[in-house]
Write a protein that holds these residues in place. Structure first.
Motif, short mmCIF file in Angstrom:
data_model
loop_
_atom_site.label_atom_id
_atom_site.label_comp_id
_atom_site.label_asym_id
_atom_site.label_seq_id
_atom_site.Cartn_x
_atom_site.Cartn_y
_atom_site.Cartn_z
N LEU A 294 -47.83 -13.77 -14.63
CA LEU A 294 -49.05 -13.97 -13.84
C LEU A 294 -50.32 -14.02 -14.67
CD1 LEU A 294 -48.11 -11.45 -11.00
CD2 LEU A 294 -48.02 -13.96 -10.86
N SER A 295 -50.20 -13.80 -15.97
CA SER A 295 -51.38 -13.64 -16.82
C SER A 295 -52.31 -14.85 -16.84
CB SER A 295 -50.96 -13.28 -18.25
OG SER A 295 -50.26 -14.36 -18.84
N SER A 296 -51.79 -16.03 -16.72
CA SER A 296 -52.65 -17.21 -16.81
C SER A 296 -53.15 -17.71 -15.46
CB SER A 296 -51.89 -18.34 -17.52
OG SER A 296 -50.79 -18.74 -16.74
N LEU A 297 -52.76 -17.03 -14.39
CA LEU A 297 -53.15 -17.49 -13.05
C LEU A 297 -54.47 -16.87 -12.61
CD1 LEU A 297 -49.67 -17.35 -11.28
CD2 LEU A 297 -50.80 -19.32 -12.31
N LYS A 298 -55.25 -17.68 -11.93
CA LYS A 298 -56.53 -17.24 -11.37
C LYS A 298 -56.30 -16.72 -9.95
CE LYS A 298 -59.36 -20.64 -13.90
NZ LYS A 298 -58.69 -20.44 -15.12
N ASN A 299 -57.31 -16.07 -9.40
CA ASN A 299 -57.21 -15.53 -8.04
C ASN A 299 -56.83 -16.61 -7.02
OD1 ASN A 299 -57.83 -12.98 -8.92
ND2 ASN A 299 -59.97 -13.08 -8.29
N GLN A 300 -57.40 -17.80 -7.16
CA GLN A 300 -57.07 -18.89 -6.24
C GLN A 300 -55.60 -19.26 -6.34
OE1 GLN A 300 -59.31 -20.52 -3.91
NE2 GLN A 300 -57.29 -21.01 -3.13
N ASP A 301 -55.06 -19.29 -7.56
CA ASP A 301 -53.64 -19.59 -7.74
C ASP A 301 -52.78 -18.56 -7.02
OD1 ASP A 301 -54.39 -21.69 -9.49
OD2 ASP A 301 -54.37 -20.33 -11.21
N LEU A 302 -53.11 -17.28 -7.20
CA LEU A 302 -52.36 -16.21 -6.56
C LEU A 302 -52.44 -16.32 -5.05
CD1 LEU A 302 -53.38 -13.14 -8.79
CD2 LEU A 302 -51.40 -14.65 -9.06
N ALA A 303 -53.61 -16.63 -4.54
CA ALA A 303 -53.80 -16.77 -3.09
C ALA A 303 -52.99 -17.93 -2.54
CB ALA A 303 -55.28 -16.93 -2.76
N ASP A 304 -52.95 -19.04 -3.27
CA ASP A 304 -52.18 -20.20 -2.83
C ASP A 304 -50.68 -19.89 -2.84
OD1 ASP A 304 -54.53 -21.66 -2.53
OD2 ASP A 304 -54.33 -22.70 -4.45
N ILE A 305 -50.22 -19.22 -3.87
CA ILE A 305 -48.80 -18.83 -3.95
C ILE A 305 -48.46 -17.87 -2.82
CG2 ILE A 305 -47.09 -17.57 -5.34
CD1 ILE A 305 -48.56 -18.78 -7.83
N ALA A 306 -49.32 -16.90 -2.59
CA ALA A 306 -49.09 -15.94 -1.51
C ALA A 306 -49.04 -16.65 -0.15
CB ALA A 306 -50.19 -14.88 -1.51
N ALA B 125 -51.78 -6.51 -8.65
CA ALA B 125 -51.40 -5.22 -9.24
C ALA B 125 -50.56 -5.43 -10.50
CB ALA B 125 -50.65 -4.37 -8.22
N TYR B 126 -49.65 -6.40 -10.47
CA TYR B 126 -48.88 -6.72 -11.69
C TYR B 126 -49.80 -7.26 -12.77
CZ TYR B 126 -44.22 -6.16 -9.60
OH TYR B 126 -43.08 -5.65 -9.04
N GLN B 127 -50.66 -8.17 -12.37
CA GLN B 127 -51.58 -8.80 -13.31
C GLN B 127 -52.49 -7.77 -13.98
OE1 GLN B 127 -54.55 -11.59 -11.68
NE2 GLN B 127 -53.46 -13.22 -12.77
N ASN B 128 -52.91 -6.78 -13.23
CA ASN B 128 -53.81 -5.74 -13.75
C ASN B 128 -53.07 -4.59 -14.43
OD1 ASN B 128 -56.01 -7.16 -12.72
ND2 ASN B 128 -55.97 -6.05 -10.78
N GLY B 129 -51.75 -4.66 -14.49
CA GLY B 129 -50.97 -3.60 -15.12
C GLY B 129 -50.85 -2.34 -14.29
N GLU B 130 -51.13 -2.44 -12.99
CA GLU B 130 -51.04 -1.29 -12.10
C GLU B 130 -49.62 -1.04 -11.63
OE1 GLU B 130 -53.81 -2.39 -9.06
OE2 GLU B 130 -55.51 -2.32 -10.44
N ARG B 131 -48.79 -2.06 -11.62
CA ARG B 131 -47.38 -1.91 -11.29
C ARG B 131 -46.61 -1.93 -12.60
NH1 ARG B 131 -45.15 -4.83 -5.91
NH2 ARG B 131 -46.40 -3.64 -4.44
N THR B 132 -45.99 -0.83 -12.89
CA THR B 132 -45.32 -0.70 -14.19
C THR B 132 -43.84 -0.41 -14.01
OG1 THR B 132 -45.92 1.63 -14.24
CG2 THR B 132 -47.41 0.10 -15.35
N ASN B 133 -43.26 -0.92 -12.94
CA ASN B 133 -41.83 -0.72 -12.72
C ASN B 133 -41.03 -1.51 -13.75
OD1 ASN B 133 -42.06 -3.33 -11.80
ND2 ASN B 133 -41.69 -2.83 -9.67
N THR B 134 -39.75 -1.57 -13.59
CA THR B 134 -38.86 -2.21 -14.55
C THR B 134 -39.30 -3.62 -14.91
OG1 THR B 134 -37.05 -0.94 -13.58
CG2 THR B 134 -36.45 -2.78 -15.01
N MET B 135 -39.72 -4.38 -13.93
CA MET B 135 -40.10 -5.78 -14.17
C MET B 135 -41.60 -5.95 -14.36
SD MET B 135 -37.16 -7.02 -14.27
CE MET B 135 -37.41 -8.75 -14.37
N GLY B 136 -42.34 -4.87 -14.43
CA GLY B 136 -43.80 -4.93 -14.50
C GLY B 136 -44.34 -5.75 -15.66
N LYS B 137 -43.80 -5.54 -16.84
CA LYS B 137 -44.29 -6.28 -18.01
C LYS B 137 -44.00 -7.77 -17.89
CE LYS B 137 -44.14 -2.53 -21.34
NZ LYS B 137 -43.58 -2.01 -22.57
N MET B 138 -42.81 -8.09 -17.41
CA MET B 138 -42.44 -9.49 -17.26
C MET B 138 -43.34 -10.16 -16.21
SD MET B 138 -40.68 -12.02 -15.37
CE MET B 138 -39.92 -11.01 -14.13
#
Length: 116
Positions: free
Chosen positions: A97-109, A79-92
Motif C-alpha cells: 500500500l506504500s505507493s497508494l494515495k488516499n484516493q486510490d485506497l478509497a476507490d479500492i475500498a 492502518a497498514y499503510q501507517n504501520g498501525e497494524r503489525t500482524n503477521t502480514m502487516g509488513k507485506m
C-alpha cells in the motif's frame, strides 16, 4: 410575510438534513468526496493475488474482503499503510500500500465493498 417565514423555515430544515446526510457519508469522513469503483477495480489488481479477483481469498489465512464496509476497508488499508497494524502480514501489506494515495485506497475500498 407568513409565507416567506414558512419558506425560510423549510429551506433551513432542508439544508440541515442535506448537510447531515453529506457529512455522515463514509467518503466525507475519509476526506474523499467521490469514489470510482471502476478505477478501484483497476487499482486493485495486486490485491487479487491474495484476496482473489472476487474478494474471496483462496488461502484461508487471508481475509475475504468482498462486501465489507467501504469505511472499514479504507481504515484498514490506512492502518497498514501507517504501520498501525503489525500482524503477521502487516509488513507485506504496508509495502503493498506504500505507493497508494488516499484516493486510490478509497476507490479500492469502494470497489470491494460493492461485491456480494
Amino acid at each position: 410575510m407568513q409565507n416567506i417565514k414558512a419558506l425560510s423555515y423549510i429551506a433551513i430544515c432542508t439544508s440541515i438534513v442535506f448537510s447531515s446526510t453529506t457529512f455522515s457519508s463514509g467518503n466525507v469522513s475519509m476526506g474523499i468526496t467521490t469514489t470510482d469503483t471502476n478505477a478501484g477495480k483497476i487499482k486493485a489488481y495486486t490485491c487479487q493475488f491474495c484476496h482473489g479477483s472476487n474478494g474471496i481469498a483462496a488461502n484461508p489465512t487471508y481475509p475475504n474482503i468482498n462486501g465489507q464496509s467501504e469505511q472499514y476497508l479504507y481504515q484498514s488499508m490506512k492502518a497498514y499503510q501507517n504501520g498501525e497494524r503489525t500482524n503477521t502480514m502487516g509488513k507485506m501489506m504496508k509495502q503493498q500500500l506504500s505507493s497508494l494515495k488516499n484516493q486510490d485506497l478509497a476507490d479500492i475500498a469502494a470497489y470491494y465493498s460493492t461485491m456480494d
